[in-house]
Structures are given as structure tokens and as C-alpha cells.
Design a protein around this motif. Sequence first.
Motif, mmCIF file in Angstrom:
data_model
loop_
_atom_site.group_PDB
_atom_site.id
_atom_site.type_symbol
_atom_site.label_atom_id
_atom_site.label_comp_id
_atom_site.label_asym_id
_atom_site.label_seq_id
_atom_site.Cartn_x
_atom_site.Cartn_y
_atom_site.Cartn_z
ATOM 1 N N THR A 1 0.831 -1.212 0.000
ATOM 2 C CA THR A 1 0.000 0.000 0.000
ATOM 3 C C THR A 1 0.863 1.258 0.000
ATOM 4 O O THR A 1 0.624 2.190 -0.776
ATOM 5 C CB THR A 1 -0.920 0.011 1.230
ATOM 6 O OG1 THR A 1 -1.791 -1.123 1.177
ATOM 7 C CG2 THR A 1 -1.763 1.287 1.257
ATOM 8 N N GLN B 1 1.123 4.114 -3.041
ATOM 9 C CA GLN B 1 0.851 5.519 -2.762
ATOM 10 C C GLN B 1 2.027 6.394 -3.190
ATOM 11 O O GLN B 1 1.835 7.473 -3.765
ATOM 12 C CB GLN B 1 0.554 5.711 -1.279
ATOM 13 C CG GLN B 1 -0.768 5.127 -0.827
ATOM 14 C CD GLN B 1 -0.987 5.221 0.663
ATOM 15 O OE1 GLN B 1 -0.065 5.535 1.427
ATOM 16 N NE2 GLN B 1 -2.214 4.950 1.102
ATOM 17 N N GLU B 2 3.239 5.925 -2.943
ATOM 18 C CA GLU B 2 4.410 6.717 -3.316
ATOM 19 C C GLU B 2 4.568 6.786 -4.831
ATOM 20 O O GLU B 2 4.859 7.856 -5.387
ATOM 21 C CB GLU B 2 5.667 6.124 -2.675
ATOM 22 C CG GLU B 2 6.913 6.975 -2.903
ATOM 23 C CD GLU B 2 8.118 6.483 -2.127
ATOM 24 O OE1 GLU B 2 9.237 6.615 -2.647
ATOM 25 O OE2 GLU B 2 7.935 5.978 -0.996
ATOM 26 N N GLN C 1 2.195 6.539 -7.069
ATOM 27 C CA GLN C 1 1.128 7.401 -7.590
ATOM 28 C C GLN C 1 1.439 8.870 -7.347
ATOM 29 O O GLN C 1 1.187 9.720 -8.209
ATOM 30 C CB GLN C 1 -0.201 7.014 -6.944
ATOM 31 C CG GLN C 1 -0.735 5.659 -7.395
ATOM 32 C CD GLN C 1 -1.922 5.195 -6.571
ATOM 33 O OE1 GLN C 1 -2.437 5.941 -5.726
ATOM 34 N NE2 GLN C 1 -2.372 3.972 -6.822
ATOM 35 N N SER C 2 1.988 9.177 -6.181
ATOM 36 C CA SER C 2 2.340 10.552 -5.879
ATOM 37 C C SER C 2 3.426 11.052 -6.828
ATOM 38 O O SER C 2 3.364 12.204 -7.314
ATOM 39 C CB SER C 2 2.833 10.653 -4.425
ATOM 40 O OG SER C 2 3.283 11.956 -4.134
#
Length: 362
Positions: free
Chosen positions: A254, A258-259, A261-262
Amino acid sequence: MTPFDSREFRRALGAFPTGVTVITTRNAQGETFGVTANSFSSVSLDPPLILWSQSTTSSSYPVFRDCERFVVNILADHQIHVSNQFAKSGPDKFREVPITPGLGEVPIIQDCAAHLECVKIAAYPGGDHVVYIGQVEKISRSSHRSLAFADGKYLMTYAHDLGEVGHAEIGTGGLAALETQRIATAALPEICERIGQRTVGLAVWGNQGATIVRWEPSKQPVSPYLQAGVVVSLTQSATGRAFAAFMPPDQTQTAIEQELQSRMRSGQQDNGKFSQHLADAQRYGLARAVGSASSPRHKITVNAFSAPVYDARGNMTLAISTTCESDRLSPDWDGPVPNALREAAHELSLRLGYSGRRDRGI
């Protein structure tokens, strides 16, 4: 007999770690004296005898030569300042050092790891030193860890394994996790030397991700910007990639997504590079980050490697990492630094109860 000089002899003796003591006494006029000594050893249990030796050129030698009693104050690991103070010549060694009177009014340094109050029963010449034999009449022991010394440096003492905590509990958090970190922290200075005096970091998986909890600086530190408590990138740093490659995916996936996508939202496309980094790490048994531009943290271009440390259950519990200016650390996977780091991580894993193979990719 192979010739050697006193410097070589001292260096060889430095391979034998010792505790650190301050020997205290008083003269007939009631004046107090003390000297730092690591030349201390037990001699006999019955009767209880100990020995220590003193240079005959020491300014306090005449006092200890003529004294009837002395106290061996075994220093605790928070008393480096006491050791340094009594190692120097000066008229006021007891300044700001709390003491209490012992047998024969000989001063006892407070808050030590242990005290041995002795009556001197013999003295023997030993080259440029004299060896004193003392019979122990009273002892005390605290819960403090002892201060240690080797190779010209102070050391902290930790158990070689987890003792009563038990290998089965490793990786469950709490006291076992703290003890694991203590063992790894104690190993960092030796690892720093082993990989050629390069900065070494210790990281754990925290509630915010891969977190640096300790740095062991080298004689040539990578930068003045090293900080503990820093959460590092899982996709860009060697330490983060080690956790991403060797921890179970359900713990890291997860945060990794998230990283990524950022970074994508900010215009930094991955194009499969991260997956290749993980595949390389699993192939070579450690992760790597090669700096093609200036590091935002260190303000210089750096290369870095990070190796996983496993617990008794075979789970990654720590990462040990090294970072260095790119011109001082080759990016070669099979260079001397990554090989030494990988070996050190494996040996540390064994100390934590790991029984896995040494093959790459585990």
C-alpha cells in the motif's frame, strides 16, 4: 623472535576488549587519589583476589605504592566523562564526581556498574608497571551496563544473543524488538570499520514506513545532514528498496503504491524502473541506489547499498545501509563494500536466531 615496537604491541592488545575502572585510594593525610585503568582482572575466587597494574611513571604511583587499601570502581556506560577525567593528570580529578566513603574512608564513585573494596596484599614489578594484588572485602553491583574499551575507543556492552527474550518472540515488537535494535546498534561500529570507514545506518519498519533510527558516522562522514527518525523513500532510497524487496508485500504494498502514484502525479514516470530495482535487489541479496543527481538530503551525489537483517522466524526485521559520495563508493553489485555489508547483515541475522541459507535472494 619477530621484532615489533610498542605501537604494534598496543594495537594488538587493542583487539582484546576490556572493562574500564577507576581505582581510588587515599593517603595518610586523607587526600584522595584516583586513576583510570583497564588493566584489571580477577585472580581467585577463594580467597577473593583481583589485580590491576599501574605505570611506575604515573604521578600517583607513590600513593598507590604506599596505600593499604583501594577501591575498584567499575564504570557504567554513561560514565565516559569520569574515565576521561581520571585518565588525565591534574589536582582535582574528583571535581563534580559524587563519592561516598568506603572501608578505611577510601572514596567510592557513585552510580558505577560495580565496586570492589580491597585491601592491598601484594605488589610485584612488571616491567614499566607494578602489579597490585587486592583481597576483596566488600562488593556492590548495580543494574547499569558496564563501559567497555577496545582499539582506542569506548564501547557499549550488549548480550551476544537475545538471552531470556527468546528467539521465538523476535519480530513481535515490544521488548524483543527493542533488544534486537540494541544488538544491531552495538554492531554498527564494527560494521563501519569492516566496510572501509563508510557511514552506516540502521533502519526499522515504523508506522510511517522505513525509518532510520541510528547512524554510525565514519572518519569521513558522508555529510553533516545525517538525522535519526527520518522516514526514507521506498522507491528512491536503497534502504526503502531493501524493505520493499525483502519484507512481505502485504506490509509494504500500500505504501509503495501511494508513493508511486504521488510521483506520477508530479510528472515523474516510473516506466517499470522500480520493479527492476526490486528484481535486482532480490537477485543480489541487497538493495542499491545510484545517485545520478545531487541528493536532496546530503546536497551531494551519493551511492548507497542496504542489506536486510532477518529474525528467527525468517522475517526481515532491520536494514543496515551505507551511503557515500559516488566517487568513493563504486555502484558495482559485487564490489568489496556491498559484499562486506551483505556478509555483516547475514552474521547479524544469525545472532538474532536466523537459520536461513546465505544464498542471495533470501
